[in-house]
Design a protein around this motif. Sequence first.
Motif, PDB file in Angstrom:
ATOM      1  N   CYS A 134       0.839  -1.203   0.000  1.00  0.00           N
ATOM      2  CA  CYS A 134       0.000   0.000   0.000  1.00  0.00           C
ATOM      3  C   CYS A 134       0.869   1.247   0.000  1.00  0.00           C
ATOM      4  O   CYS A 134       1.991   1.243   0.522  1.00  0.00           O
ATOM      5  N   CYS A 137       2.688   3.278   3.204  1.00  0.00           N
ATOM      6  CA  CYS A 137       2.539   2.467   4.418  1.00  0.00           C
ATOM      7  C   CYS A 137       3.898   2.038   4.961  1.00  0.00           C
ATOM      8  O   CYS A 137       4.818   1.702   4.201  1.00  0.00           O
ATOM      9  N   ASP A 213      -5.032   2.821   8.099  1.00  0.00           N
ATOM     10  CA  ASP A 213      -6.136   3.096   7.177  1.00  0.00           C
ATOM     11  C   ASP A 213      -6.325   1.949   6.189  1.00  0.00           C
ATOM     12  O   ASP A 213      -7.453   1.549   5.883  1.00  0.00           O
ATOM     13  N   PHE A 214      -5.220   1.425   5.691  1.00  0.00           N
ATOM     14  CA  PHE A 214      -5.241   0.331   4.712  1.00  0.00           C
ATOM     15  C   PHE A 214      -5.916  -0.909   5.289  1.00  0.00           C
ATOM     16  O   PHE A 214      -6.811  -1.500   4.664  1.00  0.00           O
ATOM     17  N   THR A 216      -7.874  -1.070   7.984  1.00  0.00           N
ATOM     18  CA  THR A 216      -9.256  -0.735   8.328  1.00  0.00           C
ATOM     19  C   THR A 216     -10.158  -0.796   7.103  1.00  0.00           C
ATOM     20  O   THR A 216     -11.295  -1.291   7.179  1.00  0.00           O
ATOM     21  N   SER A 217      -9.672  -0.333   5.968  1.00  0.00           N
ATOM     22  CA  SER A 217     -10.480  -0.284   4.743  1.00  0.00           C
ATOM     23  C   SER A 217     -10.774  -1.666   4.176  1.00  0.00           C
ATOM     24  O   SER A 217     -11.673  -1.807   3.344  1.00  0.00           O
ATOM     25  N   GLN A 218     -10.059  -2.686   4.625  1.00  0.00           N
ATOM     26  CA  GLN A 218     -10.285  -4.039   4.115  1.00  0.00           C
ATOM     27  C   GLN A 218     -11.565  -4.664   4.650  1.00  0.00           C
ATOM     28  O   GLN A 218     -12.067  -5.647   4.100  1.00  0.00           O
ATOM     29  N   SER A 219     -12.082  -4.116   5.739  1.00  0.00           N
ATOM     30  CA  SER A 219     -13.309  -4.641   6.343  1.00  0.00           C
ATOM     31  C   SER A 219     -14.515  -3.869   5.807  1.00  0.00           C
ATOM     32  O   SER A 219     -14.462  -2.643   5.671  1.00  0.00           O
ATOM     33  N   THR A 221     -15.267  -6.286   3.331  1.00  0.00           N
ATOM     34  CA  THR A 221     -15.232  -7.092   2.104  1.00  0.00           C
ATOM     35  C   THR A 221     -14.171  -8.189   2.138  1.00  0.00           C
ATOM     36  O   THR A 221     -14.352  -9.245   1.526  1.00  0.00           O
ATOM     37  N   THR A 248      -5.506   0.471  14.053  1.00  0.00           N
ATOM     38  CA  THR A 248      -6.626   0.223  13.159  1.00  0.00           C
ATOM     39  C   THR A 248      -7.941   0.495  13.884  1.00  0.00           C
ATOM     40  O   THR A 248      -7.989   0.608  15.102  1.00  0.00           O
ATOM     41  N   SER A 249      -9.004   0.602  13.125  1.00  0.00           N
ATOM     42  CA  SER A 249     -10.345   0.819  13.670  1.00  0.00           C
ATOM     43  C   SER A 249     -11.236  -0.346  13.242  1.00  0.00           C
ATOM     44  O   SER A 249     -11.071  -0.892  12.137  1.00  0.00           O
ATOM     45  N   GLU A 273     -14.548   4.042  17.215  1.00  0.00           N
ATOM     46  CA  GLU A 273     -14.362   4.033  15.769  1.00  0.00           C
ATOM     47  C   GLU A 273     -13.366   5.116  15.363  1.00  0.00           C
ATOM     48  O   GLU A 273     -13.295   6.179  15.982  1.00  0.00           O
TER      49      GLU A 273
END
Length: 310
Positions: A134, A137, A213-214, A216-219, A221, A248-249, A273
């Motif tokens: 990413c 990162c 962020d990377f 976290t954004s995977q959830s 899907t 992460t969040s 969150e």
Amino acid sequence: MFFSQEVSIPAHEYLIFYLPLPADNTTTGITQALLDNFKLLANFTSASYCPSNENSTVGSPVTCTGTICPLVEADVVTSVAEFGSENDTTVSDIKGYVALDPVRSLIVVAFAGSGNVRNWLADFTFEELPYADCNACSIHSGFATGWSERRSTVLAAVSTALLAHPDYSIVVTGHSLGAAVGTLAAVELRSLNHSVDVYTYGSPRVGNEAFADFVTSQSPTQGGNFRMTHVNDPVPQLPPTWVGYQHTSPEYWLSGGNATTEDYGAQDVVVCEGVGNEGCNAGTGLVPIDGEAHNHYLGLIDACSGPFSF
């Protein structure tokens, strides 16, 4: 997936209790089903500390002394691969296993936390390395080393398990240093087009804001991210944000008890969150340091290895 149904439910449907939504995006209460998942994976993580799960043969049961992992033993979980022991010669000595849960149709990758000086040397080296998958990162160099030393074993074991059980879901779990390594394992498995849920307990910060962020954004899907902290556990507050690290969040914070409290209800879990959220565990501060909170995650999570001390 066994766990993905929790991830896909909108937040307003799975929260049990509601508070006014403040600027830090903090709410209180989760479903009992999600708390049960946390309890199950805490059992799997506890088993990763136990000597009975070192160097055993493929297909042997995953067991614990006493009543440390009753949920795992009840499912007659069996080993696919194990790594780390007293004779381990790797730099970071990451300990754990890959196993099959036939009752819940799971492939579980479990990582134990820090057990010796080599582990903590890895933990407290704050140097960051670029993470190639990413943009912008970077990740903790010690955690990167820990994962690199177990990568081939874990990926091969998961591949073998999937060939035999293509309908099984993959879950990664870990405590402390093992939580950080587990996060890296889950992210790489996702990069190989697997959907992977990751449940961590007392994880330190793994990388910079771009990496947080990377992940976290995977959830949801590519699988759910379930990061649990406990009252004023100091480990999730390291490495510090002032050297560039972020979490992460979301964060699931066991609150309302003390350092040794283990019995929590779904209404006791506070959800924070947002990457870099300063509520929940981060809001407790590092002073005074209380290492006891790091040992108690819905049970004495490292009971097989003895208590963590700062």
